[in-house]
Scaffold this active site. Structure first.
Site, PDB file in Angstrom:
ATOM      1  N   HIS A  12      -6.007  -0.636   1.464  1.00 46.78           N
ATOM      2  CA  HIS A  12      -4.858   0.236   1.786  1.00 46.78           C
ATOM      3  C   HIS A  12      -5.164   0.950   3.098  1.00 46.78           C
ATOM      4  CE1 HIS A  12      -1.586   3.165   0.288  1.00 46.78           C
ATOM      5  NE2 HIS A  12      -1.849   3.473   1.558  1.00 46.78           N
ATOM      6  N   HIS A  14      -3.561   2.376   7.055  1.00 48.61           N
ATOM      7  CA  HIS A  14      -2.492   2.616   8.030  1.00 48.61           C
ATOM      8  C   HIS A  14      -3.058   2.418   9.430  1.00 48.61           C
ATOM      9  CE1 HIS A  14       0.302   4.434   5.082  1.00 48.61           C
ATOM     10  NE2 HIS A  14      -0.833   4.784   4.480  1.00 48.61           N
ATOM     11  N   LYS A  96       5.439  -2.985  -0.522  1.00 44.59           N
ATOM     12  CA  LYS A  96       5.015  -1.627  -0.828  1.00 44.59           C
ATOM     13  C   LYS A  96       6.241  -0.773  -1.122  1.00 44.59           C
ATOM     14  CE  LYS A  96       2.537   2.212  -0.842  1.00 44.59           C
ATOM     15  NZ  LYS A  96       1.921   2.861   0.296  1.00 44.59           N
ATOM     16  N   HIS A 133       3.555   3.587  -4.128  1.00 45.46           N
ATOM     17  CA  HIS A 133       3.176   4.988  -3.936  1.00 45.46           C
ATOM     18  C   HIS A 133       3.743   5.744  -5.134  1.00 45.46           C
ATOM     19  CE1 HIS A 133       2.273   8.601  -1.313  1.00 45.46           C
ATOM     20  NE2 HIS A 133       2.858   9.110  -2.395  1.00 45.46           N
ATOM     21  N   HIS A 167      -3.699   4.484  -4.206  1.00 46.23           N
ATOM     22  CA  HIS A 167      -4.401   5.759  -4.046  1.00 46.23           C
ATOM     23  C   HIS A 167      -4.256   6.683  -5.265  1.00 46.23           C
ATOM     24  CE1 HIS A 167      -0.384   6.767  -2.755  1.00 46.23           C
ATOM     25  NE2 HIS A 167      -0.547   6.240  -1.558  1.00 46.23           N
ATOM     26  N   ASP A 239      -6.649   4.382   2.549  1.00 45.99           N
ATOM     27  CA  ASP A 239      -5.461   5.148   2.941  1.00 45.99           C
ATOM     28  C   ASP A 239      -5.724   5.909   4.236  1.00 45.99           C
ATOM     29  OD1 ASP A 239      -2.823   5.897   2.802  1.00 45.99           O
ATOM     30  OD2 ASP A 239      -3.139   7.517   1.374  1.00 45.99           O
TER      31      ASP A 239
HETATM   32  O1  DOR Z   1      -1.491  11.059   3.225  1.00 49.25           O
HETATM   33  C1  DOR Z   1      -0.782  10.094   3.400  1.00 49.25           C
HETATM   34  N1  DOR Z   1      -0.561   9.587   4.637  1.00 49.25           N
HETATM   35  N2  DOR Z   1      -0.184   9.532   2.336  1.00 49.25           N
HETATM   36  C2  DOR Z   1       0.714   8.561   2.476  1.00 49.25           C
HETATM   37  O2  DOR Z   1       1.246   8.109   1.487  1.00 49.25           O
HETATM   38  C3  DOR Z   1       1.131   8.091   3.814  1.00 49.25           C
HETATM   39  C4  DOR Z   1       0.094   8.344   4.806  1.00 49.25           C
HETATM   40  C5  DOR Z   1       0.591   8.189   6.221  1.00 49.25           C
HETATM   41  O3  DOR Z   1       1.304   7.218   6.500  1.00 49.25           O
HETATM   42  O4  DOR Z   1       0.258   9.014   7.066  1.00 49.25           O
HETATM   43 ZN    ZN Z   2      -0.965   5.063   2.491  1.00 51.05          ZN
END
Ligand code: DOR
Ligand code: ZN
Length: 340
Positions: A12, A14, A96, A133, A167, A239
């Protein structure tokens, strides 16, 4: 002491786009691959945009580094043809699902689960994983537990659908995991280490603020025990979410912890401290391969108990991001990486 990990995976991640992608990709590619989140602006909702984004990720990854982007699409109502096109796209991993407005860039998410039924049925038939989520819009500390009923409904209604609870942050989510064979879960580094106290118990710590928010000591301890004991349906998913420093250190702090560059050293430290280093391979790779049938690119990452100095920030391409443990010395570090 040292440990050699084979093809660690971050289930997971980003990476964002443009300059932030160029900063984040090289800092995330100690892993052999990662499940990349689709909450871009606008979100990734079709195979063509997803393929173009995968190409930009490859271009942002340093030459000679093996890093497989496992691509996701942002859940919207999709028909058979659209799901078939996604499934045929190289590197496609799953969809997702975000409840509308629950976190960063999720305004276009699902408001009414009944609207998702047709898409979920096709996903079940086609064996496309659903990543979720899982938070309600309730009181912030209760959002995950309130959502567990929805996981229960989904797991019951679609018994062949592989559902990943993303998460997870509570002991209750772990219990649910043990009730349904079609559920699996990811857990982050920060949720194995911190509680709400670390975020807001003293001076407010914006770089530890993420969603779902870290919970109680009993939750953290249950998650840590499950990870240390290599629960077979629990996978590492960082995450890691790079936000510009000015968006974190501001009135209206963005949610997300940036942990990619230090995840493996910190996990090695955690597992070594508890005498469980032998279980780290399962947590960071083998469980995911077993659950999802993955065959990651080969990579060997050797970690050892020599210090790593975490920078106060990472800066490149005009972006500045502050990592978790900024400015601290960690007891473990990456010794070497072999890309073969
Ligand atoms: O803390 C987070 N940041 N939780 C999420 O679900 C998304 C993520 C983000 O994209 O910054
Ligand atoms: Zn995330």
């Amino acid at each position: 002491m040292e440990i050699c990990l084979t093809s660690p995976l971050d289930m997971h991640l980003h990476l964002r786009d443009t300059t932030m992608l160029r900063l984040a990709a090289p800092l995330s590619s100690d892993f052999a691959g990662a499940v990349v989140m689709p909450n871009l602006v606008p979100p990734l909702t079709n195979a063509a945009d997803m393929l173009a984004y995968a190409q930009r990720i490859r271009e942002a990854t340093p030459a000679g580094v093996n890093f497989d982007p496992l691509m996701t699409l942002f859940f919207t109502a999709m028909n058979e043809q659209e799901l078939a096109a996604a499934q045929e796209a190289p590197g496609f991993f799953g969809l997702k699902l975000y409840p509308a407005g629950i976190t960063t860039n999720s305004e276009g998410g699902v408001s009414n689960l009944a609207d998702a039924h047709r898409t979920l049925s096709i996903m079940e038939e086609r064996a496309i994983p659903l990543l979720v989520h899982g938070e309600s819009h309730g009181f912030v500390m209760d959002r995950e537990e309130e959502f567990l009923g929805i996981y229960r409904q989904l797991a019951t209604k679609y018994p062949k659908l592989r559902i990943s609870m993303e998460h997870i942050t509570t002991a209750a989510a772990l219990q649910l995991l043990d009730e349904f064979e079609n559920l699996c879960a990811t857990v982050t580094l920060q949720h194995l280490i911190i509680t709400l106290d670390d975020i807001a118990g003293g001076m407010l710590q914006p770089h530890l603020f993420c969603k779902p928010i870290a919970k109680r000591p009993a939750d953290r301890d249950a998650l840590l025990q499950a990870a240390l004991n290599a629960h077979p349906r629990l996978m590492f998913g960082s995450d890691s979410a790079p936000h510009p420093r000015c968006k974190k250190e501001s009135c209206g702090c963005a949610a997300g912890c940036f942990t990619s560059p230090l995840s493996l050293p910190k996990l090695a430290e955690l597992f070594a401290t508890h005498g469980k280093l032998d279980n780290l391979q399962a947590f960071v790779c083998d469980n995911a391969c077993n659950i999802h049938g993955l065959t990651p690119s080969s990579k060997r990452v050797i970690l050892h108990d020599q210090p790593m100095q975490v920078p106060s920030s990472y800066r490149s391409y005009g972006e500045t991001v502050v990592p978790m443990f900024a400015g601290e010395q960690l007891p473990w570090s990456v010794k070497s990486i072999r890309e073969s």
